[in-house]
Scaffold this motif. Structure first.
Motif, PDB file in Angstrom:
ATOM      1  N   GLY A 197      39.518  36.507  49.124  1.00 32.32           N
ATOM      2  CA  GLY A 197      38.785  37.538  48.399  1.00 32.32           C
ATOM      3  C   GLY A 197      38.619  37.189  46.932  1.00 32.32           C
ATOM      4  O   GLY A 197      39.235  36.258  46.410  1.00 32.32           O
ATOM      5  N   SER A 198      37.783  37.968  46.278  1.00 30.64           N
ATOM      6  CA  SER A 198      37.538  37.800  44.856  1.00 30.64           C
ATOM      7  C   SER A 198      38.840  38.020  44.087  1.00 30.64           C
ATOM      8  O   SER A 198      39.596  38.945  44.395  1.00 30.64           O
ATOM      9  CB  SER A 198      36.502  38.841  44.430  1.00 30.64           C
ATOM     10  N   GLY A 199      39.106  37.150  43.145  1.00 33.95           N
ATOM     11  CA  GLY A 199      40.281  37.304  42.300  1.00 33.95           C
ATOM     12  C   GLY A 199      41.583  36.853  42.946  1.00 33.95           C
ATOM     13  O   GLY A 199      42.672  37.098  42.421  1.00 33.95           O
ATOM     14  N   GLN A 200      41.517  36.182  44.088  1.00 33.40           N
ATOM     15  CA  GLN A 200      42.742  35.744  44.779  1.00 33.40           C
ATOM     16  C   GLN A 200      43.270  34.399  44.272  1.00 33.40           C
ATOM     17  O   GLN A 200      44.310  33.934  44.729  1.00 33.40           O
ATOM     18  CB  GLN A 200      42.512  35.674  46.291  1.00 33.40           C
ATOM     19  N   GLY A 201      42.547  33.759  43.360  1.00 30.62           N
ATOM     20  CA  GLY A 201      43.079  32.535  42.758  1.00 30.62           C
ATOM     21  C   GLY A 201      42.444  31.245  43.243  1.00 30.62           C
ATOM     22  O   GLY A 201      42.971  30.151  42.985  1.00 30.62           O
ATOM     23  N   LYS A 202      41.301  31.339  43.890  1.00 30.20           N
ATOM     24  CA  LYS A 202      40.664  30.128  44.435  1.00 30.20           C
ATOM     25  C   LYS A 202      40.220  29.179  43.312  1.00 30.20           C
ATOM     26  O   LYS A 202      40.490  27.978  43.360  1.00 30.20           O
ATOM     27  CB  LYS A 202      39.453  30.506  45.314  1.00 30.20           C
ATOM     28  N   SER A 203      39.542  29.750  42.313  1.00 34.39           N
ATOM     29  CA  SER A 203      39.076  28.892  41.209  1.00 34.39           C
ATOM     30  C   SER A 203      40.260  28.368  40.394  1.00 34.39           C
ATOM     31  O   SER A 203      40.237  27.226  39.927  1.00 34.39           O
ATOM     32  CB  SER A 203      38.116  29.659  40.299  1.00 34.39           C
ATOM     33  N   VAL A 204      41.284  29.198  40.236  1.00 34.82           N
ATOM     34  CA  VAL A 204      42.487  28.764  39.510  1.00 34.82           C
ATOM     35  C   VAL A 204      43.116  27.567  40.229  1.00 34.82           C
ATOM     36  O   VAL A 204      43.497  26.571  39.601  1.00 34.82           O
ATOM     37  CB  VAL A 204      43.506  29.938  39.376  1.00 34.82           C
ATOM     38  N   VAL A 220      49.342  34.819  39.994  1.00 33.02           N
ATOM     39  CA  VAL A 220      48.153  34.478  40.792  1.00 33.02           C
ATOM     40  C   VAL A 220      48.498  33.520  41.937  1.00 33.02           C
ATOM     41  O   VAL A 220      48.178  33.786  43.089  1.00 33.02           O
ATOM     42  CB  VAL A 220      47.033  33.891  39.896  1.00 33.02           C
ATOM     43  N   PHE A 235      49.248  34.751  34.779  1.00 36.68           N
ATOM     44  CA  PHE A 235      48.615  35.087  33.499  1.00 36.68           C
ATOM     45  C   PHE A 235      49.290  36.365  33.034  1.00 36.68           C
ATOM     46  O   PHE A 235      49.099  37.408  33.665  1.00 36.68           O
ATOM     47  CB  PHE A 235      47.107  35.290  33.660  1.00 36.68           C
ATOM     48  N   GLU A 287      32.238  27.400  45.332  1.00 34.41           N
ATOM     49  CA  GLU A 287      31.189  28.278  45.847  1.00 34.41           C
ATOM     50  C   GLU A 287      29.787  27.661  45.765  1.00 34.41           C
ATOM     51  O   GLU A 287      28.902  28.204  45.093  1.00 34.41           O
ATOM     52  CB  GLU A 287      31.242  29.625  45.118  1.00 34.41           C
ATOM     53  N   GLN A 320      50.598  38.989  35.506  1.00 35.25           N
ATOM     54  CA  GLN A 320      49.867  38.824  36.764  1.00 35.25           C
ATOM     55  C   GLN A 320      50.155  37.468  37.410  1.00 35.25           C
ATOM     56  O   GLN A 320      49.799  36.411  36.893  1.00 35.25           O
ATOM     57  CB  GLN A 320      48.358  38.954  36.495  1.00 35.25           C
TER      58      GLN A 320
HETATM   59  N1  ATP Z   1      42.104  31.791  32.033  1.00 37.31           N
HETATM   60  C1  ATP Z   1      42.516  32.950  32.561  1.00 37.31           C
HETATM   61  N2  ATP Z   1      43.178  33.853  31.811  1.00 37.31           N
HETATM   62  C2  ATP Z   1      43.614  35.007  32.342  1.00 37.31           C
HETATM   63  N3  ATP Z   1      43.441  35.359  33.626  1.00 37.31           N
HETATM   64  C3  ATP Z   1      42.792  34.513  34.414  1.00 37.31           C
HETATM   65  C4  ATP Z   1      42.286  33.255  33.927  1.00 37.31           C
HETATM   66  N4  ATP Z   1      41.698  32.608  34.947  1.00 37.31           N
HETATM   67  C5  ATP Z   1      41.805  33.430  36.014  1.00 37.31           C
HETATM   68  N5  ATP Z   1      42.469  34.556  35.711  1.00 37.31           N
HETATM   69  C6  ATP Z   1      42.798  35.640  36.637  1.00 37.31           C
HETATM   70  O1  ATP Z   1      43.368  35.089  37.806  1.00 37.31           O
HETATM   71  C7  ATP Z   1      42.913  35.775  38.968  1.00 37.31           C
HETATM   72  C8  ATP Z   1      42.321  34.759  39.935  1.00 37.31           C
HETATM   73  O2  ATP Z   1      41.112  34.251  39.372  1.00 37.31           O
HETATM   74  P1  ATP Z   1      40.171  33.237  40.113  1.00 37.31           P
HETATM   75  O3  ATP Z   1      39.043  32.968  39.203  1.00 37.31           O
HETATM   76  O4  ATP Z   1      40.959  32.084  40.590  1.00 37.31           O
HETATM   77  O5  ATP Z   1      39.685  34.087  41.360  1.00 37.31           O
HETATM   78  P2  ATP Z   1      38.772  33.640  42.585  1.00 37.31           P
HETATM   79  O6  ATP Z   1      39.599  33.695  43.820  1.00 37.31           O
HETATM   80  O7  ATP Z   1      38.122  32.349  42.244  1.00 37.31           O
HETATM   81  O8  ATP Z   1      37.705  34.820  42.621  1.00 37.31           O
HETATM   82  P3  ATP Z   1      36.105  34.777  42.876  1.00 37.31           P
HETATM   83  O9  ATP Z   1      35.949  34.665  44.355  1.00 37.31           O
HETATM   84  O10 ATP Z   1      35.628  36.106  42.391  1.00 37.31           O
HETATM   85  O11 ATP Z   1      35.528  33.612  42.126  1.00 37.31           O
HETATM   86  C9  ATP Z   1      41.919  36.840  38.492  1.00 37.31           C
HETATM   87  O12 ATP Z   1      42.581  38.066  38.439  1.00 37.31           O
HETATM   88  C10 ATP Z   1      41.537  36.364  37.118  1.00 37.31           C
HETATM   89  O13 ATP Z   1      41.229  37.460  36.286  1.00 37.31           O
END
Ligand code: ATP
Ligand code: MG
Length: 261
Positions: free
Chosen positions: A48-55, A29, A24, A176, A27
């Protein structure tokens, strides 16, 4: 040449992620992620939080498109599928969202019946019967006519699972599922995930922060760290890992390399 089954068809894993990259802006991911999920496996992704799991999960659902790399669902590459092809792809996959994402203005029964109304030709009577059966499967009785605002968070998660399994998916993705639930409810959801695996023979990916849950349900665990795979193996091997990053995360310690790397 690929491996063949008894009928001469190529053996393909239900989910294969191949060199997946996603940024992004500046950044980065996901940095070239590759792994395969086996048929019938419960595959847990921690990190961890923000490591890209949901992505990662959104790419597997093709709700998001990677910059590079491919995801194969039952052997079909999905990154360049057309809209109508995506539609049939998603019918094979159930997604349980972190916030149950129920329709507030619909009864619990209608929430579960919704996908059946949209995607099947079942009669009204049949589809309500089917929806009731799914609610029973997740242990919910007597809530059919209630609305989402009238049931607890744990019950909403169950409704989310009932809805995800309504179309009998071959693949279930959970983001989650136990976050925000008390320990007893978390264990109940864990058991439900295991029950889906045994009763429906689904292949699942479960994202979780909850180590207890990960260890209980996982056939294998992937630890996502700084855009790559830091660990991939059985829960037993995870506990025995001598990688200081893995060990700090598993033990939930504040002192260690995470945060300083
Ligand atoms: N649509 C988007 N546009 C810009 N940045 C994004 C977008 N989706 C995710 N990110 C960024 O990508 C990174 C990973 O996000 P993601 O949601 O995958 O984290 P996560 O591992 O699921 O965290 P959590 O455990 O807190 O849910 C974060 O820094 C987030 O801000
Ligand atoms: Mg997330």
């Amino acid at each position: 040449m690929s491996e063949m089954d008894k009928k001469g068809r190529p053996v393909t894993s239900p989910i294969k992620v191949d060199d997946l990259w996603k940024s992004f802006g500046s950044q980065s991911v996901l940095k070239g992620l590759s792994f395969e999920v086996n048929s019938g496996e419960t595959f847990v992704v921690i990190g961890g939080s923000g490591q890209g799991k949901s992505v990662l999960l959104k790419n597997i659902m093709r709700l998001m498109k990677a910059d590079r790399g491919e995801v194969y669902i039952q052997g079909t590459p999905i990154m360049d599928l057309a809209q109508n092809e995506l539609y049939s792809l998603r019918r094979k996959m159930g997604m349980v969202f972190q916030e149950a994402a129920l329709f507030d203005s619909m009864s619990i029964l209608d929430n579960v019946a919704f996908a059946l109304r949209m995607h099947t030709k079942l009669s009204e009577k049949e589809l309500l019967l089917h929806a009731r059966e799914k609610l029973e499967m997740v242990g919910l009785r007597g809530v059919d006519q209630k609305f989402p605002s009238e049931i607890s968070g744990g019950m909403k998660k169950r409704v989310g699972i009932a809805r995800a399994i309504a179309l009998a998916p071959e693949i279930l993705l959970y983001d989650e599922p136990t976050t925000g639930l008390d320990p007893v409810l978390s264990s109940a959801i864990d058991e439900l995930i295991l029950k889906m695996q045994t009763d429906l023979s689904v292949t699942s990916i479960v994202i979780t922060h909850d180590m207890k849950s990960a260890l209980k349900i996982a056939d294998r665990v992937l630890f996502l760290f700084q855009g790559g795979i830091r660990f991939l193996g059985t829960p037993q091997d995870l506990l025995q890992s001598d990688d200081p990053v893995v060990s700090q995360f598993v033990k939930g310690e504040t002192q260690g390399p995470i945060g300083t790397l």
